[in-house]
Motif scaffolding. Sequence first.
Motif, mmCIF file in Angstrom:
data_model
loop_
_atom_site.group_PDB
_atom_site.id
_atom_site.type_symbol
_atom_site.label_atom_id
_atom_site.label_comp_id
_atom_site.label_asym_id
_atom_site.label_seq_id
_atom_site.Cartn_x
_atom_site.Cartn_y
_atom_site.Cartn_z
ATOM 1 N N ALA A 70 -44.052 1.717 12.690
ATOM 2 C CA ALA A 70 -45.455 1.334 12.522
ATOM 3 C C ALA A 70 -45.925 0.298 13.543
ATOM 4 O O ALA A 70 -47.128 0.146 13.751
ATOM 5 C CB ALA A 70 -45.666 0.815 11.106
ATOM 6 N N PHE A 71 -44.992 -0.422 14.179
ATOM 7 C CA PHE A 71 -45.404 -1.427 15.171
ATOM 8 C C PHE A 71 -44.917 -1.045 16.579
ATOM 9 O O PHE A 71 -44.819 -1.899 17.465
ATOM 10 C CB PHE A 71 -44.859 -2.809 14.781
ATOM 11 N N SER A 72 -44.601 0.218 16.739
ATOM 12 C CA SER A 72 -43.940 0.675 17.964
ATOM 13 C C SER A 72 -44.753 0.457 19.249
ATOM 14 O O SER A 72 -45.911 0.883 19.356
ATOM 15 C CB SER A 72 -43.638 2.169 17.795
ATOM 16 N N ASN A 73 -44.111 -0.145 20.236
ATOM 17 C CA ASN A 73 -44.741 -0.288 21.557
ATOM 18 C C ASN A 73 -44.949 1.083 22.197
ATOM 19 O O ASN A 73 -45.906 1.307 22.925
ATOM 20 C CB ASN A 73 -43.847 -1.121 22.490
ATOM 21 N N TYR A 235 -32.665 -6.370 14.614
ATOM 22 C CA TYR A 235 -33.903 -5.844 15.166
ATOM 23 C C TYR A 235 -35.127 -6.448 14.468
ATOM 24 O O TYR A 235 -35.203 -6.470 13.235
ATOM 25 C CB TYR A 235 -33.948 -4.315 15.037
ATOM 26 N N ALA A 236 -36.052 -6.952 15.266
ATOM 27 C CA ALA A 236 -37.307 -7.556 14.780
ATOM 28 C C ALA A 236 -37.069 -8.784 13.904
ATOM 29 O O ALA A 236 -37.979 -9.245 13.230
ATOM 30 C CB ALA A 236 -38.175 -6.533 14.063
ATOM 31 N N TYR A 261 -38.027 -8.269 22.050
ATOM 32 C CA TYR A 261 -37.274 -7.835 23.232
ATOM 33 C C TYR A 261 -37.121 -8.938 24.290
ATOM 34 O O TYR A 261 -36.013 -9.359 24.592
ATOM 35 C CB TYR A 261 -37.945 -6.601 23.871
ATOM 36 N N SER A 262 -38.257 -9.365 24.864
ATOM 37 C CA SER A 262 -38.142 -10.205 26.070
ATOM 38 C C SER A 262 -37.555 -11.584 25.781
ATOM 39 O O SER A 262 -36.779 -12.112 26.578
ATOM 40 C CB SER A 262 -39.485 -10.317 26.787
ATOM 41 N N ALA A 263 -37.899 -12.184 24.622
ATOM 42 C CA ALA A 263 -37.331 -13.506 24.323
ATOM 43 C C ALA A 263 -35.820 -13.394 24.102
ATOM 44 O O ALA A 263 -35.060 -14.291 24.471
ATOM 45 C CB ALA A 263 -38.010 -14.133 23.106
ATOM 46 N N LYS A 264 -35.387 -12.274 23.537
ATOM 47 C CA LYS A 264 -33.930 -12.106 23.331
ATOM 48 C C LYS A 264 -33.232 -11.957 24.684
ATOM 49 O O LYS A 264 -32.109 -12.422 24.863
ATOM 50 C CB LYS A 264 -33.649 -10.914 22.416
ATOM 51 N N MET A 265 -33.922 -11.313 25.623
ATOM 52 C CA MET A 265 -33.310 -11.220 26.955
ATOM 53 C C MET A 265 -33.176 -12.612 27.572
ATOM 54 O O MET A 265 -32.119 -12.961 28.109
ATOM 55 C CB MET A 265 -34.152 -10.335 27.865
ATOM 56 N N GLY A 290 -42.261 -5.903 28.977
ATOM 57 C CA GLY A 290 -43.581 -5.813 28.338
ATOM 58 C C GLY A 290 -43.494 -5.904 26.827
ATOM 59 O O GLY A 290 -42.690 -6.654 26.282
ATOM 60 N N GLY A 291 -44.344 -5.109 26.156
ATOM 61 C CA GLY A 291 -44.309 -5.090 24.689
ATOM 62 C C GLY A 291 -45.055 -6.239 24.039
ATOM 63 O O GLY A 291 -44.837 -6.538 22.861
ATOM 64 N N MET A 292 -45.969 -6.860 24.797
ATOM 65 C CA MET A 292 -46.637 -8.034 24.236
ATOM 66 C C MET A 292 -47.533 -7.694 23.048
ATOM 67 O O MET A 292 -47.817 -8.554 22.219
ATOM 68 C CB MET A 292 -47.443 -8.763 25.320
ATOM 69 N N GLN A 293 -47.963 -6.435 22.937
ATOM 70 C CA GLN A 293 -48.790 -6.071 21.777
ATOM 71 C C GLN A 293 -48.023 -6.323 20.460
ATOM 72 O O GLN A 293 -48.626 -6.594 19.438
ATOM 73 C CB GLN A 293 -49.297 -4.631 21.892
ATOM 74 N N GLY A 294 -46.703 -6.255 20.534
ATOM 75 C CA GLY A 294 -45.874 -6.447 19.340
ATOM 76 C C GLY A 294 -45.928 -7.869 18.797
ATOM 77 O O GLY A 294 -45.569 -8.116 17.640
ATOM 78 N N LEU A 295 -46.388 -8.798 19.651
ATOM 79 C CA LEU A 295 -46.476 -10.194 19.203
ATOM 80 C C LEU A 295 -47.476 -10.334 18.042
ATOM 81 O O LEU A 295 -47.338 -11.194 17.187
ATOM 82 C CB LEU A 295 -46.903 -11.069 20.388
ATOM 83 N N ARG A 296 -48.474 -9.425 18.006
ATOM 84 C CA ARG A 296 -49.489 -9.529 16.947
ATOM 85 C C ARG A 296 -48.867 -9.293 15.576
ATOM 86 O O ARG A 296 -49.118 -10.024 14.628
ATOM 87 C CB ARG A 296 -50.623 -8.529 17.204
ATOM 88 N N GLY A 297 -48.035 -8.265 15.477
ATOM 89 C CA GLY A 297 -47.367 -7.975 14.202
ATOM 90 C C GLY A 297 -46.411 -9.095 13.835
ATOM 91 O O GLY A 297 -46.325 -9.506 12.674
#
Length: 323
Positions: A70-73, A235-236, A261-265, A290-297
């Motif tokens: 449901a929150f997939s990039n 995950y998440a 993703y990116s913070a874990k990297m 990328g994947g910044m849209q996921g920050l909203r969720g």
Amino acid sequence: MSSKFNTLLLSSPLQKLTYSLAEQSGLEVWIKRDDLIHPLVSGNKFRKLKYAIEPILNGEKKELLTFGGAFSNHIHACAALGHLLGFATHGIIRGLYLSDDNPTLNDAKHWGMAITPISKQEYAKREDVDYIASLQNQYPHARLLPEGGTAPSALQGVADLFLELQDHPPFDHVICPVGSGGTMAGLIQGAPIQTKVHGICVLKSAKYLTEKVQQLVGSTEKSWQIWHEFHHGGYAKCDEALIQLCHRIWQKMNIPVEPIYSAKMFSGFEQMLHQGVFRKGQRILLIHTGGMQGLRGMAKRNPDLETLLSAVYSETTYPHQEN
Ligand SMILES: Cc1ncc(COP(=O)(O)O)c(C=O)c1O
């Protein structure tokens, strides 16, 4: 099809990072800002979809049908791409009960994606040959793409990243986050022989990913390794250390990162620095997928991320932004 979004011309900036610990150890650290490729279709999603949508662009197929949470990039990027280029998209979403307050799916619907929620049991069949064949029968004009876009065509799209680095001395190490393994496999495929590719696994207990990446790349002389200990709970999952890291990277480097993703990297990279994994004089490249849209969720569940969210959304500018 709209010519506004030329999938072959978009590239991403390369940026040097200031890390005192790295400098003390005689290392050079760079980041490939794939998050800046495009405001809506960025990071590894852009790279993985670049060739995958060719059957639609050349008229062989008419719509894109794919899977995601449901929150997939990936779902978000596919819906945006359909909207930008003018083709139909259809997302098969894990879970029958989807909230109306989901920014990812609301964007996707706004861009015209048809959303079909399915049960978790049915979703578990998403890689079954028979299930896929029956879907293809049901939607004969659809280009079917697996979850996360990890189709064979995705690897070449990711490997192309190295074409943008041809004017630079080769890197000794490249580091990326790993979810399904497709991005890492593409990086291994494209990397020069002297470059070691490191994947920071964002899932807990996902040792199977080593075999999966091995299968995706086939036999190769290239050097690569997946690190399984930097997942911060799974995950998440997002602990306090990861939230602080997101804020620090933004404040000190002006680079937006999200906890999935990116913070874990970044976290994995910093721990590798402390563990002395790299040798003096080496050049290291981080890939911002990328994947910044996921920050909203994530910010809905972790209010400490809300200030970061509004700063990132109001202050990020994209080199290829359309007027
Ligand atoms: C922003 C982002 N970075 C990294 C990954 C991991 O990529 P892969 O699934 O190809 O391992 C994903 C997941 O697909 C992602 O959305």
